[in-house]
Design a protein around this motif. Structure first.
Motif, PDB file in Angstrom:
ATOM      1  N   GLU A  83       0.831  -1.210   0.000  1.00 47.06           N
ATOM      2  CA  GLU A  83       0.000   0.000   0.000  1.00 47.06           C
ATOM      3  C   GLU A  83       0.860   1.252   0.000  1.00 47.06           C
ATOM      4  O   GLU A  83       0.577   2.220  -0.714  1.00 47.06           O
ATOM      5  CB  GLU A  83      -0.927  -0.013   1.217  1.00 47.06           C
ATOM      6  CG  GLU A  83      -1.898   1.156   1.260  1.00 47.06           C
ATOM      7  CD  GLU A  83      -2.789   1.128   2.486  1.00 47.06           C
ATOM      8  OE1 GLU A  83      -3.471   2.150   2.741  1.00 47.06           O
ATOM      9  OE2 GLU A  83      -2.811   0.096   3.199  1.00 47.06           O
ATOM     10  N   ILE A  84       1.921   1.232   0.797  1.00 49.36           N
ATOM     11  CA  ILE A  84       2.815   2.393   0.867  1.00 49.36           C
ATOM     12  C   ILE A  84       3.559   2.577  -0.456  1.00 49.36           C
ATOM     13  O   ILE A  84       3.685   3.692  -0.964  1.00 49.36           O
ATOM     14  CB  ILE A  84       3.810   2.235   2.038  1.00 49.36           C
ATOM     15  CG1 ILE A  84       3.060   2.248   3.367  1.00 49.36           C
ATOM     16  CG2 ILE A  84       4.845   3.353   2.008  1.00 49.36           C
ATOM     17  CD1 ILE A  84       3.935   1.947   4.570  1.00 49.36           C
ATOM     18  N   VAL A  85       4.064   1.469  -1.018  1.00 48.12           N
ATOM     19  CA  VAL A  85       4.772   1.557  -2.297  1.00 48.12           C
ATOM     20  C   VAL A  85       3.847   2.095  -3.381  1.00 48.12           C
ATOM     21  O   VAL A  85       4.237   2.958  -4.185  1.00 48.12           O
ATOM     22  CB  VAL A  85       5.331   0.171  -2.694  1.00 48.12           C
ATOM     23  CG1 VAL A  85       5.850   0.196  -4.133  1.00 48.12           C
ATOM     24  CG2 VAL A  85       6.451  -0.243  -1.748  1.00 48.12           C
ATOM     25  N   GLU A  86       2.612   1.616  -3.398  1.00 52.27           N
ATOM     26  CA  GLU A  86       1.654   2.083  -4.396  1.00 52.27           C
ATOM     27  C   GLU A  86       1.377   3.576  -4.230  1.00 52.27           C
ATOM     28  O   GLU A  86       1.300   4.319  -5.215  1.00 52.27           O
ATOM     29  CB  GLU A  86       0.350   1.294  -4.286  1.00 52.27           C
ATOM     30  CG  GLU A  86      -0.679   1.672  -5.342  1.00 52.27           C
ATOM     31  CD  GLU A  86      -1.913   0.806  -5.293  1.00 52.27           C
ATOM     32  OE1 GLU A  86      -2.804   0.997  -6.145  1.00 52.27           O
ATOM     33  OE2 GLU A  86      -1.998  -0.071  -4.402  1.00 52.27           O
ATOM     34  N   PHE A  87       1.260   4.025  -2.983  1.00 52.63           N
ATOM     35  CA  PHE A  87       1.053   5.459  -2.738  1.00 52.63           C
ATOM     36  C   PHE A  87       2.243   6.272  -3.224  1.00 52.63           C
ATOM     37  O   PHE A  87       2.076   7.326  -3.864  1.00 52.63           O
ATOM     38  CB  PHE A  87       0.821   5.709  -1.247  1.00 52.63           C
ATOM     39  CG  PHE A  87       0.987   7.154  -0.851  1.00 52.63           C
ATOM     40  CD1 PHE A  87       0.044   8.104  -1.236  1.00 52.63           C
ATOM     41  CD2 PHE A  87       2.098   7.574  -0.131  1.00 52.63           C
ATOM     42  CE1 PHE A  87       0.209   9.436  -0.889  1.00 52.63           C
ATOM     43  CE2 PHE A  87       2.270   8.893   0.211  1.00 52.63           C
ATOM     44  CZ  PHE A  87       1.321   9.837  -0.167  1.00 52.63           C
ATOM     45  N   CYS A  88       3.453   5.811  -2.930  1.00 53.91           N
ATOM     46  CA  CYS A  88       4.661   6.550  -3.338  1.00 53.91           C
ATOM     47  C   CYS A  88       4.763   6.652  -4.859  1.00 53.91           C
ATOM     48  O   CYS A  88       5.260   7.649  -5.388  1.00 53.91           O
ATOM     49  CB  CYS A  88       5.908   5.884  -2.769  1.00 53.91           C
ATOM     50  SG  CYS A  88       6.046   5.981  -0.966  1.00 53.91           S
ATOM     51  N   ILE A  89       4.300   5.620  -5.572  1.00 53.67           N
ATOM     52  CA  ILE A  89       4.305   5.659  -7.036  1.00 53.67           C
ATOM     53  C   ILE A  89       3.200   6.572  -7.556  1.00 53.67           C
ATOM     54  O   ILE A  89       3.417   7.420  -8.422  1.00 53.67           O
ATOM     55  CB  ILE A  89       4.145   4.239  -7.613  1.00 53.67           C
ATOM     56  CG1 ILE A  89       5.335   3.364  -7.235  1.00 53.67           C
ATOM     57  CG2 ILE A  89       3.998   4.287  -9.137  1.00 53.67           C
ATOM     58  CD1 ILE A  89       5.169   1.907  -7.610  1.00 53.67           C
ATOM     59  N   ASP A  90       1.987   6.426  -7.001  1.00 51.66           N
ATOM     60  CA  ASP A  90       0.828   7.190  -7.488  1.00 51.66           C
ATOM     61  C   ASP A  90       0.906   8.670  -7.145  1.00 51.66           C
ATOM     62  O   ASP A  90       0.219   9.487  -7.764  1.00 51.66           O
ATOM     63  CB  ASP A  90      -0.462   6.607  -6.914  1.00 51.66           C
ATOM     64  CG  ASP A  90      -0.784   5.234  -7.487  1.00 51.66           C
ATOM     65  OD1 ASP A  90      -0.201   4.890  -8.529  1.00 51.66           O
ATOM     66  OD2 ASP A  90      -1.602   4.506  -6.883  1.00 51.66           O
TER      67      ASP A  90
END
Length: 728
Positions: free
Chosen positions: A307-314
């Motif tokens: 979830e954190i990785v996805e947020f950092c990308i998005d």
């Protein structure tokens, strides 16, 4: 007109490979020379007002405070202030006859005048090759919009999403803290309340026709920057690889031990636009696949980490030409998490590739997105197809060895007749050959270290060259960067060449804990100050930073940050009823601090309207908050918070109190309390009074100490110009 420039003149030579004119306009001789020296070339200070003495005082105090002994502090302050006063007096009273200083000052004036008269010219740093590129602003804008019109990668949005992403970032950090996955100190470091929109800019690819741009998005101000860095460190520590190359020296030691099988050749593969081509699904797949390794380095569970990785990308977004964009595919260049995710994906790609090959490569290494392999010549198509078939978005180009030679990193790999690999130091044809010029106003030791490090690289990476061939390369590039012949000979002929640490203060006791600080480099002054501090502060290592450089002449192509969004600033607010002003500081965004002032002023006005007097407890409490409110209450004056002026800025929050005190003393009329400057030693009173007298002229025009300026005169441009490379 400047004196005629000859090979013996002690001023920089024009470096024709270091500058590319992409316009139709002819550039003055001095402008071409100064720009060809590169953005890091340090310039001399011509006037007292140019010298960042307030920053110097603030940074000196940061060193002095590491020792609580007040006697030692004051002894050093006295010596340092004396050096500063002597330096100011010499600069004020003498006219330099130094040809180098006269050239730098004159060339800077001419260049500023030329660029002011030609606002349609942009001066930029190239993407590769360390070149200075001149192109028209219209061409720059056209190429940038061409990049941003890629709807597969970027999406134009209506408004600034900073507050939304900042809220999401802080929410994720709060969850980590509540679950006790991070300690309170780490949570505080990952939380932000002063994020601002990143601003994209383009670097010209000087080695390609038409000067296309490479987009760069510095993410230091983005809401997710610290969180991305935190997660990146976790993933990086979990990657165990046999493919990665640490640096050129390590690779050189490795490759020189290799003997290839018969009929094997060398080939390098390069990913096309790696960061912007990595699909999010592939990142998720590789994190899950490597979870057994990753979970050993963190207590965060898989779902939350994803979830954190996805947020950092998005949350990759930026601003250009007052318009906002989101990156909807791939990872952002400038995001600290992007290189780690790319490395993770490429590790998986190579692991998959190995299993599909019909042979085992004797060499398979990578540096970021650049692979080096040894393969049978008839297997080239097979390898290329396997790499390109891993994912349709990740595609490769390749370069085959030619005449048994293949450039890789800063070396040429040479395959001998008996299939052994040897190396030579290598500079690409597109490279300018420019490094720190000897005439730059850096410290002498720093220039010596640059030369020694260059010599060391040539020696260690050139196993296929004899000593005379190595010396020829060393001498050629040192001479190109204006290092004197006697110095070149001395450095090259010293077979035990080793760079001396650039820190000015060192301690032979390696077990002693070191503190690292930096000082603004003011030629002939900062070195004396460092020498003074060395005796009583052996555990502090100092580095010198140059503020007045050729980079100040380069174009500011990024969107400017609105004044209200700046943080770590010293500011002033003028009084509407008298010539006085209030000087304050804030580490938060300026608009946050001004909003607090507005709120207090509004509260004061409401109390007055309700009939409260200055003796009432509510107004007395307000009066004690700030000198601004005290002045307003005592004299019934009003401050114009719409006319806030930024006086100074520093990237180190702890320097702000000293800077604020310096500016309070230096202002002609302030409403600040006497106690607001009690934290600054009275030893600085004399030097601050000298600066105050010089900064306020007879016309009462205030000149900011920390702004790097050059006095622009109507200088006659030279009739002749250096011939630059033709326009592309």
């Amino acid at each position: 007109m400047l004196q005629k420039i000859t090979a013996d003149t002690p001023i920089p030579k024009f470096q024709d490979k270091a500058i590319l004119n992409g316009t139709h306009k002819q550039i003055p001789n001095e402008t071409a020379i100064i720009l060809s020296l590169g953005p890091k070339f340090a310039l001399p200070y011509q006037h007292v007002q140019e010298i960042p003495l307030f920053h110097l005082i603030a940074d000196i105090e940061a060193v002095l405070q590491t020792n609580p002994n007040e006697r030692i502090q004051n002894n050093n302050r006295c010596t340092i202030v004396n050096n500063m006063q002597n330096h100011i007096n010499r600069l004020q009273q003498s006219t330099s006859n130094n040809p180098l200083e006269r050239f730098c000052n004159s060339a800077t004036k001419i260049t500023r005048k030329f660029l002011k008269e030609n606002p349609d010219i942009a001066v930029l740093q190239s993407d590769k090759g360390n070149k200075t590129v001149l192109m028209t602003t219209a061409d720059y804008q056209t190429r940038m919009f061409s990049l941003l019109n890629d709807t597969h990668t970027y999406l134009k949005i209506d408004r600034d999403p900073t507050l939304k992403f900042q809220k999401q970032n802080n929410s994720l950090v709060q969850r980590l803290k509540q679950l006790k996955l991070v300690d309170p100190k780490t949570a505080s470091q990952l939380t932000t309340y002063k994020a601002s929109c990143p601003r994209i800019y383009g670097q010209p690819k000087a080695h390609k026709p038409g000067l296309p741009l490479r987009p760069v998005v510095p993410n230091m101000t983005a809401p997710s920057y610290c969180l991305s860095k935190f997660i990146g460190q976790i993933l990086k520590s979990s990657i165990s690889t046999t493919y990665n190359i640490k640096d050129s020296f390590t690779f050189c030691e490795y490759i020189n031990t290799i003997t290839l099988p018969p009929d094997y050749i060398l080939v390098s593969f390069d990913v096309v636009s790696l960061f912007t081509c990595i699909p999010k699904s592939l990142i998720t797949h590789n994190i899950i696949y490597n979870w057994n390794n990753i979970k050993q380095h963190t207590n965060i569970n898989l779902d939350l980490l994803l979830e954190i990785v996805e947020f950092c990308i998005d949350s990759s977004y930026f601003k250009f030409d007052d318009k906002y964009y989101r990156q909807i595919f791939g990872t952002a260049m400038g995001n600290p998490l992007s290189p780690v995710l790319a490395d993770l994906v490429l590790e998986g790609l190579l692991d998959t590739t190995i299993t599909k090959l019909s042979f085992k490569p004797p060499i398979l290494k990578k540096y970021v997105d650049d692979f080096i392999m040894a393969i049978p010549l008839n297997k080239l198509k097979q390898v290329h197809d396997i790499l390109n078939n891993y994912d349709k978005h990740i595609q490769f180009t390749y370069e085959l060895e030619e005449n048994r030679r293949l450039p890789y990193l800063d070396m040429v790999l040479v395959r001998t007749e008996n299939q052994e690999i040897r190396t030579e130091w290598y500079s690409k044809p597109i490279a300018s050959g420019r490094f720190l010029n000897f005439h730059s106003y850096h410290s002498y030791q720093q220039k010596i270290n640059v030369a020694k490090n260059f010599i060391s690289r040539v020696e260690k990476l050139s196993t296929n060259l004899n000593r005379p061939e190595q010396i020829q390369i060393m001498d050629k590039y040192l001479k190109q960067n204006d290092y004197p012949k006697s110095l070149r000979n001395r450095l090259i002929n010293n077979n035990k060449t080793r760079a001396i640490p650039t820190t000015q203060l060192s301690n032979p006791d390696e077990n002693l804990k070191h503190t690292y600080r930096s000082l603004p480099n003011i030629p002939s002054l900062t070195h004396k100050i460092a020498k003074t501090l060395k005796r009583d502060y052996p555990d502090v290592s100092l580095a010198f930073r140059n503020i007045k450089t050729v980079a100040n002449l380069f174009s500011k192509v990024k969107d400017s940050i609105p004044q209200d969004n700046l943080s770590n600033v010293i500011y002033s607010i003028p009084c509407q009823n008298c010539p006085s002003s209030y000087v304050g500081m804030t580490s938060n965004m300026l608009k946050t601090r001004i909003a607090a002032h507005r709120s207090n002023i509004k509260k004061l006005n409401l109390l007055r309207e309700a009939g409260h007097t200055s003796e009432d407890i509510q107004i007395v409490e307000l009066k004690q908050k700030t000198a601004l409110l005290e002045h307003s209450i005592t004299h019934h004056h009003n401050f114009d918070v719409n006319k806030v002026k930024i006086l100074d800025q520093h990237n180190r929050t702890t320097a702000l109190p000293i800077l604020e005190m310096c500016h309070i003393i230096n202002q002609q009329k302030t409403v600040n309390k006497r106690t607001d400057t009690d934290g600054l030693s009275c030893i600085y009173a004399g030097i601050l009074q000298t600066l105050h007298n010089r900064n306020y002229k007879t016309d009462n025009t205030y000149t900011t100490d920390t702004t790097i300026r050059t006095i622009i005169a109507n200088t006659q441009q030279p009739s002749s110009s250096v011939q630059l490379p033709d326009r592309i």
